[in-house]
Design a protein around this motif. Structure first.
Motif, PDB file in Angstrom:
ATOM      1  N   ASP A 270       9.197  13.500  48.257  1.00  0.00           N
ATOM      2  CA  ASP A 270       8.815  12.770  49.477  1.00  0.00           C
ATOM      3  C   ASP A 270       9.954  12.656  50.489  1.00  0.00           C
ATOM      4  O   ASP A 270       9.950  11.780  51.350  1.00  0.00           O
ATOM      5  CB  ASP A 270       8.316  11.356  49.145  1.00  0.00           C
ATOM      6  CG  ASP A 270       6.901  11.372  48.594  1.00  0.00           C
ATOM      7  OD1 ASP A 270       6.238  12.433  48.689  1.00  0.00           O
ATOM      8  OD2 ASP A 270       6.458  10.350  48.068  1.00  0.00           O
ATOM      9  N   SER A 271      10.934  13.567  50.418  1.00  0.00           N
ATOM     10  CA  SER A 271      12.065  13.487  51.334  1.00  0.00           C
ATOM     11  C   SER A 271      11.694  13.917  52.751  1.00  0.00           C
ATOM     12  O   SER A 271      12.388  13.569  53.704  1.00  0.00           O
ATOM     13  CB  SER A 271      13.217  14.356  50.822  1.00  0.00           C
ATOM     14  OG  SER A 271      12.806  15.714  50.703  1.00  0.00           O
ATOM     15  N   THR A 272      10.625  14.675  52.906  1.00  0.00           N
ATOM     16  CA  THR A 272      10.144  15.062  54.234  1.00  0.00           C
ATOM     17  C   THR A 272       8.756  14.470  54.514  1.00  0.00           C
ATOM     18  O   THR A 272       8.014  15.019  55.325  1.00  0.00           O
ATOM     19  CB  THR A 272      10.093  16.596  54.370  1.00  0.00           C
ATOM     20  OG1 THR A 272       9.274  17.141  53.331  1.00  0.00           O
ATOM     21  CG2 THR A 272      11.481  17.192  54.307  1.00  0.00           C
ATOM     22  N   MET A 273       8.436  13.383  53.841  1.00  0.00           N
ATOM     23  CA  MET A 273       7.157  12.711  54.083  1.00  0.00           C
ATOM     24  C   MET A 273       7.292  11.856  55.345  1.00  0.00           C
ATOM     25  O   MET A 273       7.511  10.647  55.291  1.00  0.00           O
ATOM     26  CB  MET A 273       6.748  11.865  52.881  1.00  0.00           C
ATOM     27  CG  MET A 273       5.403  11.168  53.031  1.00  0.00           C
ATOM     28  SD  MET A 273       4.037  12.299  53.296  1.00  0.00           S
ATOM     29  CE  MET A 273       3.853  13.000  51.663  1.00  0.00           C
ATOM     30  N   PHE A 274       7.157  12.497  56.498  1.00  0.00           N
ATOM     31  CA  PHE A 274       7.232  11.775  57.752  1.00  0.00           C
ATOM     32  C   PHE A 274       5.972  10.929  57.949  1.00  0.00           C
ATOM     33  O   PHE A 274       4.951  11.118  57.271  1.00  0.00           O
ATOM     34  CB  PHE A 274       7.402  12.752  58.915  1.00  0.00           C
ATOM     35  CG  PHE A 274       8.767  13.379  58.979  1.00  0.00           C
ATOM     36  CD1 PHE A 274       9.743  12.857  59.801  1.00  0.00           C
ATOM     37  CD2 PHE A 274       9.076  14.490  58.202  1.00  0.00           C
ATOM     38  CE1 PHE A 274      11.005  13.425  59.862  1.00  0.00           C
ATOM     39  CE2 PHE A 274      10.321  15.065  58.246  1.00  0.00           C
ATOM     40  CZ  PHE A 274      11.297  14.533  59.085  1.00  0.00           C
ATOM     41  N   TYR A 275       6.054  10.021  58.900  1.00  0.00           N
ATOM     42  CA  TYR A 275       4.954   9.078  59.118  1.00  0.00           C
ATOM     43  C   TYR A 275       3.662   9.806  59.427  1.00  0.00           C
ATOM     44  O   TYR A 275       2.613   9.520  58.849  1.00  0.00           O
ATOM     45  CB  TYR A 275       5.330   8.120  60.250  1.00  0.00           C
ATOM     46  CG  TYR A 275       4.436   6.909  60.359  1.00  0.00           C
ATOM     47  CD1 TYR A 275       4.826   5.689  59.826  1.00  0.00           C
ATOM     48  CD2 TYR A 275       3.203   6.978  60.991  1.00  0.00           C
ATOM     49  CE1 TYR A 275       4.013   4.570  59.923  1.00  0.00           C
ATOM     50  CE2 TYR A 275       2.380   5.868  61.091  1.00  0.00           C
ATOM     51  CZ  TYR A 275       2.787   4.670  60.560  1.00  0.00           C
ATOM     52  OH  TYR A 275       1.970   3.570  60.652  1.00  0.00           O
ATOM     53  N   THR A 276       3.720  10.738  60.371  1.00  0.00           N
ATOM     54  CA  THR A 276       2.496  11.443  60.764  1.00  0.00           C
ATOM     55  C   THR A 276       1.970  12.323  59.633  1.00  0.00           C
ATOM     56  O   THR A 276       0.759  12.513  59.508  1.00  0.00           O
ATOM     57  CB  THR A 276       2.759  12.293  62.007  1.00  0.00           C
ATOM     58  OG1 THR A 276       3.911  13.131  61.772  1.00  0.00           O
ATOM     59  CG2 THR A 276       3.042  11.414  63.214  1.00  0.00           C
ATOM     60  N   LEU A 277       2.867  12.870  58.817  1.00  0.00           N
ATOM     61  CA  LEU A 277       2.415  13.683  57.693  1.00  0.00           C
ATOM     62  C   LEU A 277       1.715  12.823  56.644  1.00  0.00           C
ATOM     63  O   LEU A 277       0.691  13.236  56.068  1.00  0.00           O
ATOM     64  CB  LEU A 277       3.613  14.414  57.078  1.00  0.00           C
ATOM     65  CG  LEU A 277       3.306  15.392  55.947  1.00  0.00           C
ATOM     66  CD1 LEU A 277       2.331  16.468  56.408  1.00  0.00           C
ATOM     67  CD2 LEU A 277       4.592  16.023  55.427  1.00  0.00           C
TER      68      LEU A 277
END
Length: 330
Positions: A270-277
């Motif tokens: 989840d290191s690139t689990m951005f808000y929009t994603l």
């Protein structure tokens, strides 16, 4: 009418009295109203677009944020449950908030600094400015596409170009995309690479600074750095603030690079689990559209709060500068 008997002398009738002022104003208003008709006709596509494609979906989204809706069954009213679950019972939500904040804090300053530096270089160029300006602006047009994001992922993946170059100097990373500590930096570097739009705005602002200010500063013994700090930055502060607000708002909404680089899963860990994603995952992958709508409205309120803070800070700085100037004059 002849009153003296002389056929050559007649009394002309009195001139007609002028129309009342109200009637004159009414006669002038009528043509103006008639001219407004074509304007509304030409504006009608834009008005319909705003109502049908922006305001109506926003109203529906606000209603769905208070419901349990899975895209297949009718929405069920649940009140504030989506918001309470989001804020108090979902750790992945706060992880996505933290990841997005890290991205904004890293990407926005680097992007603005690079844009300003290139704008300063282009300002002093004698020839070829138009070509280089177009070349530096091109990534802003291409960087948001899925194809560029996939190429960027290949560059920073295990065995990619960047990993190979670093390996030749003895730095072994195993690929930035697979490293939870570096994966956010990959997305941030892609955003920084798209510095063309703020660069063009900076360049336009630099061209509006009078050259007399630099000449006066040079006569006072100021060097290049002192001229930049004392002349360029103060005169460019409105443009800098505009770019800061615009880039901050856009950075909170990053989606395509995160989706492409993480394969749509927000990994690794989840290191690139951005808000929009994460919003996309909850709304379309998990079919929790009511929860996703609540996330969307929370994002809107969060961006609004950050924008208000930026405007308040700029206003405070303006007041301090005004008081200092008034004190010097006094």
């Amino acid at each position: 009418m002849n009153l003296t008997g002389d056929p050559r002398r007649t009394v002309s009738p009195p001139p007609p009295s002028p129309a009342p002022p109200a009637a004159g104003r009414a006669s002038r208003r009528a043509p103006r109203r008639e001219r407004q008709g074509p304007a509304y006709v030409f504006l009608s596509p834009w008005i319909l677009g705003v109502v049908l494609l922006t305001l109506a979906p926003m109203a529906v989204s606000l209603y769905l944020s208070f419901t349990d809706y899975n895209l297949f069954d009718a929405p069920t009213w649940v009140g504030l449950r989506n918001y309470t679950d989001m804020l108090f019972e979902d750790p992945r939500y706060w992880r996505s908030v933290g990841t997005t904040l890290i991205f904004v804090v890293v990407a926005v300053p680097l992007k603005l600094a690079l844009a300003l530096g290139v704008a300063l270089l282009l300002k002093n160029m004698r020839s070829g400015r138009g070509f280089y300006r177009s070349a530096f602006y091109a990534p802003s047009l291409l960087g948001a596409s899925m194809s560029i994001a996939l190429v960027w992922r290949a560059l920073y993946n295990d065995g990619g170009t960047v990993d190979d170059l670093l390996g030749r100097i003895g730095v072994r990373t195993g690929g930035w995309v697979a490293d939870p500590d570096l994966s956010v930096l990959v997305v941030a570097l892609l955003a920084v690479w798209q510095f063309g739009a703020p660069m063009v705005i900076f360049l336009a602002g630099l061209q509006q600074i009078p050259g007399d200010l630099y000449e006066a500063a040079a006569l006072d013994g100021a060097g290049r750095w002192r001229q930049f700090v004392s002349v360029t930055l103060p005169m460019l502060s409105p443009v800098l603030f505009f770019n800061l607000v615009l880039e901050t708002i856009q950075s909170f909404q990053v989606f395509t690079p995160a989706f492409a680089i993480s394969g749509g899963r927000g990994g690794p860990a989840d290191s690139t689990m951005f808000y929009t994603l994460y919003l996309y995952e909850r709304g379309f992958s998990a079919s929790h559209m009511g929860y996703a709508s609540a996330m969307a409205w929370a994002l809107l309120l969060g961006i609004g709060a950050v924008t208000i803070v930026l405007f308040f800070a700029a206003f405070q700085r303006y007041l301090v500068q005004g008081m200092a100037t008034s004190g010097l004059k006094g």
